[in-house]
Design a protein around this motif. Sequence first.
Motif, PDB file in Angstrom:
ATOM      1  N   ALA A 102     106.005  99.096 -81.665  1.00 13.43           N
ATOM      2  CA  ALA A 102     105.339  99.909 -82.686  1.00 13.43           C
ATOM      3  C   ALA A 102     104.680  99.087 -83.780  1.00 13.43           C
ATOM      4  O   ALA A 102     103.650  99.486 -84.330  1.00 13.43           O
ATOM      5  N   ASN A 103     105.259  97.945 -84.124  1.00 12.53           N
ATOM      6  CA  ASN A 103     104.679  97.119 -85.189  1.00 12.53           C
ATOM      7  C   ASN A 103     103.827  95.976 -84.646  1.00 12.53           C
ATOM      8  O   ASN A 103     103.360  95.122 -85.412  1.00 12.53           O
ATOM      9  N   LYS A 160     106.057 106.474 -82.059  1.00 14.27           N
ATOM     10  CA  LYS A 160     105.288 106.190 -83.271  1.00 14.27           C
ATOM     11  C   LYS A 160     104.787 104.754 -83.226  1.00 14.27           C
ATOM     12  O   LYS A 160     105.426 103.871 -82.652  1.00 14.27           O
ATOM     13  N   VAL A 161     103.634 104.534 -83.855  1.00 17.08           N
ATOM     14  CA  VAL A 161     103.083 103.184 -83.984  1.00 17.08           C
ATOM     15  C   VAL A 161     102.656 102.968 -85.430  1.00 17.08           C
ATOM     16  O   VAL A 161     102.287 103.909 -86.134  1.00 17.08           O
ATOM     17  N   GLN A 162     102.713 101.712 -85.851  1.00 18.17           N
ATOM     18  CA  GLN A 162     102.322 101.345 -87.210  1.00 18.17           C
ATOM     19  C   GLN A 162     100.826 101.043 -87.216  1.00 18.17           C
ATOM     20  O   GLN A 162     100.377 100.023 -86.695  1.00 18.17           O
ATOM     21  N   ARG A 207     100.605 103.319 -93.025  1.00 23.29           N
ATOM     22  CA  ARG A 207     100.348 104.487 -92.185  1.00 23.29           C
ATOM     23  C   ARG A 207     101.010 104.341 -90.818  1.00 23.29           C
ATOM     24  O   ARG A 207     100.781 103.352 -90.117  1.00 23.29           O
ATOM     25  N   THR A 208     101.813 105.354 -90.474  1.00 21.70           N
ATOM     26  CA  THR A 208     102.439 105.429 -89.160  1.00 21.70           C
ATOM     27  C   THR A 208     101.908 106.659 -88.446  1.00 21.70           C
ATOM     28  O   THR A 208     101.815 107.736 -89.042  1.00 21.70           O
ATOM     29  N   SER A 221     100.437 112.075 -90.452  1.00 22.95           N
ATOM     30  CA  SER A 221     101.089 111.159 -89.516  1.00 22.95           C
ATOM     31  C   SER A 221     101.472 111.827 -88.203  1.00 22.95           C
ATOM     32  O   SER A 221     101.654 111.148 -87.190  1.00 22.95           O
ATOM     33  N   ASP A 277     111.940  98.127 -82.941  1.00 15.26           N
ATOM     34  CA  ASP A 277     111.038  99.259 -83.157  1.00 15.26           C
ATOM     35  C   ASP A 277     111.801 100.584 -83.080  1.00 15.26           C
ATOM     36  O   ASP A 277     112.899 100.654 -82.504  1.00 15.26           O
TER      37      ASP A 277
END
Length: 287
Positions: free
Chosen positions: A129-130, A159-161, A166-167, A65, A138
């Motif tokens: 992120a989501n 960070k992104v989803q 999985r991030t 990640s 987020d």
Amino acid sequence: MVLRSGLPVFRLYLFMGVLQMSRIKLCGKLKSASGLMARALGVCAAAVAVSAGLPAEEVTEKFLSDGVTARVGGYRPQRAVMDQEASIATKTPDGLKAPKFGYITLGDRKFAFIADEPEGEEGRLFIDANADGDLTNDPAVEWKSEERGGLKQYTGRGKVQLTADRTGALGLYRFDPKDPRRAQLATTLMFYTDFGSEYSFELDGKPFSTFVSGALADGSMLPIDRDGNGRVSRRFENVQIGSAFNFTGTTYKFALEDGRLTLEKAAEPIEQQPLPPNLVVGQKALT
């Protein structure tokens, strides 16, 4: 001479000869038919083998990640232009003063972001992120400024989803929009992927591995440390997805199937590629 049945001996021999000839012809036809059948079965088997493809080799993936940039020794900068309208966000954070909107694009996924840059104040960065359109639910983005030669440059991490489980981490930076040397980046957020995968596989029974930053794509390069010295030679230890290579005597090829990395033996063999030269002090000089 006449047998008890009344059949002359020479006629009996003639009759037996005819039977023998018929038997020989019949056997020949059976052998011929058997040969044709065998050849037909062989052709069918070959056709099945071709249609099924060569057997795939096992490739195992370990997703990382974050921290991939340090392991591969660098990153590929990407651009996210702030050229979108506020309508890309269904909900925005409170207190925005000078927001600019854009998308961070990773493959076929897009993540909206807001760079709030009021004059004379510290800027803020928000990432959806989501990818649900709401930029208030987020994880916070790390975003810090630093003065360099009278100009303010921002660096940070977010960070992104990527999937449900999985991030992925992103490295982020922004040059001062007033920097005359980078006028073309005045409305651009720079980023790079710090997530990726480690793939393990075997070539002729020998274990190897490769690191990949970000998502794979057709034509991506895979670094493979063939001699185990901890360094990768660009010329001798890189493989392109979709192209044949021969490191161990057998020709292989990597491919992508629904985003998954696969390995199989190539249909057309190529010559084995040499190892990179050993440039350690004390080794034989190149001639």
